[in-house]
Design an enzyme around this catalytic site. Structure first.
Site, short mmCIF file in Angstrom:
data_model
loop_
_atom_site.label_atom_id
_atom_site.label_comp_id
_atom_site.label_asym_id
_atom_site.label_seq_id
_atom_site.Cartn_x
_atom_site.Cartn_y
_atom_site.Cartn_z
N LYS A 84 5.61 2.03 18.15
CA LYS A 84 7.06 1.99 18.39
C LYS A 84 7.42 1.99 19.87
O LYS A 84 6.58 2.25 20.72
CB LYS A 84 7.69 3.23 17.75
CG LYS A 84 7.50 3.34 16.27
CD LYS A 84 8.74 3.84 15.61
CE LYS A 84 8.85 3.64 14.13
NZ LYS A 84 7.77 3.15 13.39
N THR A 145 -8.58 -2.65 14.77
CA THR A 145 -7.59 -2.81 13.71
C THR A 145 -8.33 -2.94 12.40
O THR A 145 -9.33 -3.66 12.33
CB THR A 145 -6.69 -4.05 13.87
OG1 THR A 145 -6.02 -4.28 12.61
CG2 THR A 145 -7.44 -5.31 14.21
N ASP A 147 -7.26 -4.54 10.04
CA ASP A 147 -7.00 -5.91 9.54
C ASP A 147 -8.03 -6.93 10.04
O ASP A 147 -8.14 -8.02 9.48
CB ASP A 147 -5.60 -6.37 9.97
CG ASP A 147 -4.50 -5.61 9.25
OD1 ASP A 147 -4.83 -4.80 8.36
OD2 ASP A 147 -3.33 -5.82 9.58
N MET A 189 -4.50 -3.17 2.53
CA MET A 189 -3.73 -3.59 3.70
C MET A 189 -4.16 -4.99 4.15
O MET A 189 -5.19 -5.51 3.73
CB MET A 189 -3.86 -2.58 4.82
CG MET A 189 -2.91 -1.41 4.63
SD MET A 189 -2.88 -0.32 6.06
CE MET A 189 -1.46 0.71 5.66
N ARG A 273 -2.71 -2.12 -14.53
CA ARG A 273 -2.18 -1.07 -13.66
C ARG A 273 -2.45 -1.45 -12.21
O ARG A 273 -3.33 -2.24 -11.92
CB ARG A 273 -2.87 0.27 -13.93
CG ARG A 273 -2.62 0.85 -15.30
CD ARG A 273 -1.21 1.40 -15.44
NE ARG A 273 -1.04 2.12 -16.69
CZ ARG A 273 -0.76 1.56 -17.86
NH1 ARG A 273 -0.62 0.24 -17.96
NH2 ARG A 273 -0.63 2.30 -18.95
#
Ligand code: F6P
Length: 356
Positions: A84, A145, A147, A189, A273
């Protein structure tokens, strides 16, 4: 390669920026040990760029003693981090924004830092490349990361811990799916890139892997499920990256994994599920490969600075730690390629990976 004409380095800063992941502390430890070994002073900068916006700056002096012991094994980052407070558009309480980048630059000068190690993803590399313009000190990036989408490196710190967690979760869901003859959807993710889904899905034996890079057809997924189960309720494992588009016509709020589980239940008549793994993938003890990568990359970052280079990122390529120009990294995220070896592997294993 940008070579800087500079006096010998005596004092460096190190910080973590962007989302946390496992293995960051291994990098901090390696940077500190390698720098202290050269007789340099090491200053940990707290909470990414936010610590540099405080007056005085928030810092943690790092010595060989502070990083000894269990730091290598510890999850998270002892320096704290942030996603942020863009310093170029720093938000105020009244909703306005202002450019605080000069404050960050002044803090770096005030601390007397002569070089910087930035441990971050591609967004952080871009941010610091802009912030450090005009400061006149060399810096080097260490890619991290879950990712794994930083260009220029095959692997980023944190990725293999996430893959391990996805694989272990599939192991657990497999026994549950078998007991109840269910389709179990695991949402992982990966906002833009499907590396976690692909690596974790293959390692954990998924029957379907959906990634943000590739279109899919739910009717085709349902047909695949019917085929591999001989149209009889049986265990099926589906891995979905969070950045995958929701099925066409699905407007309800909620996760894409849930939407896919609901649609597959309707299309196949099997019970389905969804489990959303979320931030579990970023926490806890780093996998051994992340400790190895973090250690090798942290030590390399210090060598890069010691050799007088600037604007480089350390990288893992072909089984070796090396370094690449920052200019090749700040171009944006890296994606799973259609023709990558693991896409072919998945297909050969009979896994549905999309319509392409
Ligand atoms: O960038 C890594 C990542 O793990 C993404 O896959 C995910 O969308 C994001 O972080 C979530 O981060 P946060 O909840 O910290 O904003």
């Amino acid at each position: 390669m940008t070579q800087t004409k500079q006096a010998a380095i005596r004092k460096i800063g190190v910080l973590t920026s962007g989302g946390d992941c496992a293995g960051l502390n291994a990098v901090i430890r390696a940077v500190t040990d390698a720098a202290v070994g050269r007789g340099w002073e090491v200053v940990g900068l707290l909470n990414g760029h936010l610590g540099l916006l405080s007056t005085p700056p928030d810092i943690l002096p790092l010595t060989a003693d502070t990083v000894r012991g269990d730091l290598l094994r510890a999850g998270g980052t002892i320096l704290g981090t942030t996603t942020k407070g863009d310093p170029f558009k720093f938000p105020a309480e009244d909703g306005t924004t202002s450019d605080r980048s000069e404050h960050v630059r002044a803090a770096i000068r005030e601390l007397g830092l002569e070089a910087l190690v930035v441990i971050g993803g591609d967004g952080s590399m871009r941010l610091f490349d802009r912030l450090l313009e005009g400061v006149g000190i060399p810096w080097v990036g260490v890619p991290k990361t879950i990712d794994n989408d930083v260009p220029g490196t095959e692997f980023a710190v944190g990725f293999f811990t996430a893959v391990e967690i996805v694989g272990q979760s599939l192991d657990r869901l497999a026994s549950h799916a078998a007991s109840h003859r269910r389709i179990m959807v695991l949402e992982v993710m990966g906002r833009d890139s499907g590396f976690i889904a692909l690596f974790g899905g293959i390692a954990g034996g998924a029957d379907v892997i959906l990634m943000p890079e590739f279109p899919y057809d739910l009717e085709a997924v349902a047909a695949h499920v019917r085929k591999i189960t001989h149209d009889w309720p049986s265990p099926v494992l589906v891995v979905v990256a969070e950045g995958v588009e929701k099925p066409a016509g699905e407007r309800r709020k909620g996760n894409v994994g849930l939407a896919i589980a609901n649609s597959l239940q309707n299309l196949t008549g099997f019970d389905a599920r969804c489990t959303v793994l979320g931030h579990v993938q970023r926490g806890g003890t780093p996998a051994m490969f992340d400790r190895l990568l973090g250690s090798a990359m942290g030590a390399r970052a210090v060598s890069v600075l010691a050799s007088g280079q600037n604007r480089r990122m350390v990288a893992w390529q072909g089984g070796l730690v090396t370094d690449v120009p920052l200019a090749d990294v700040v171009t944006g995220p890296r994606f799973v390629a259609k023709d990558s070896q693991l896409i072919r592997t998945a297909r050969r294993l009979g896994t549905y990976v999309g319509e392409f």
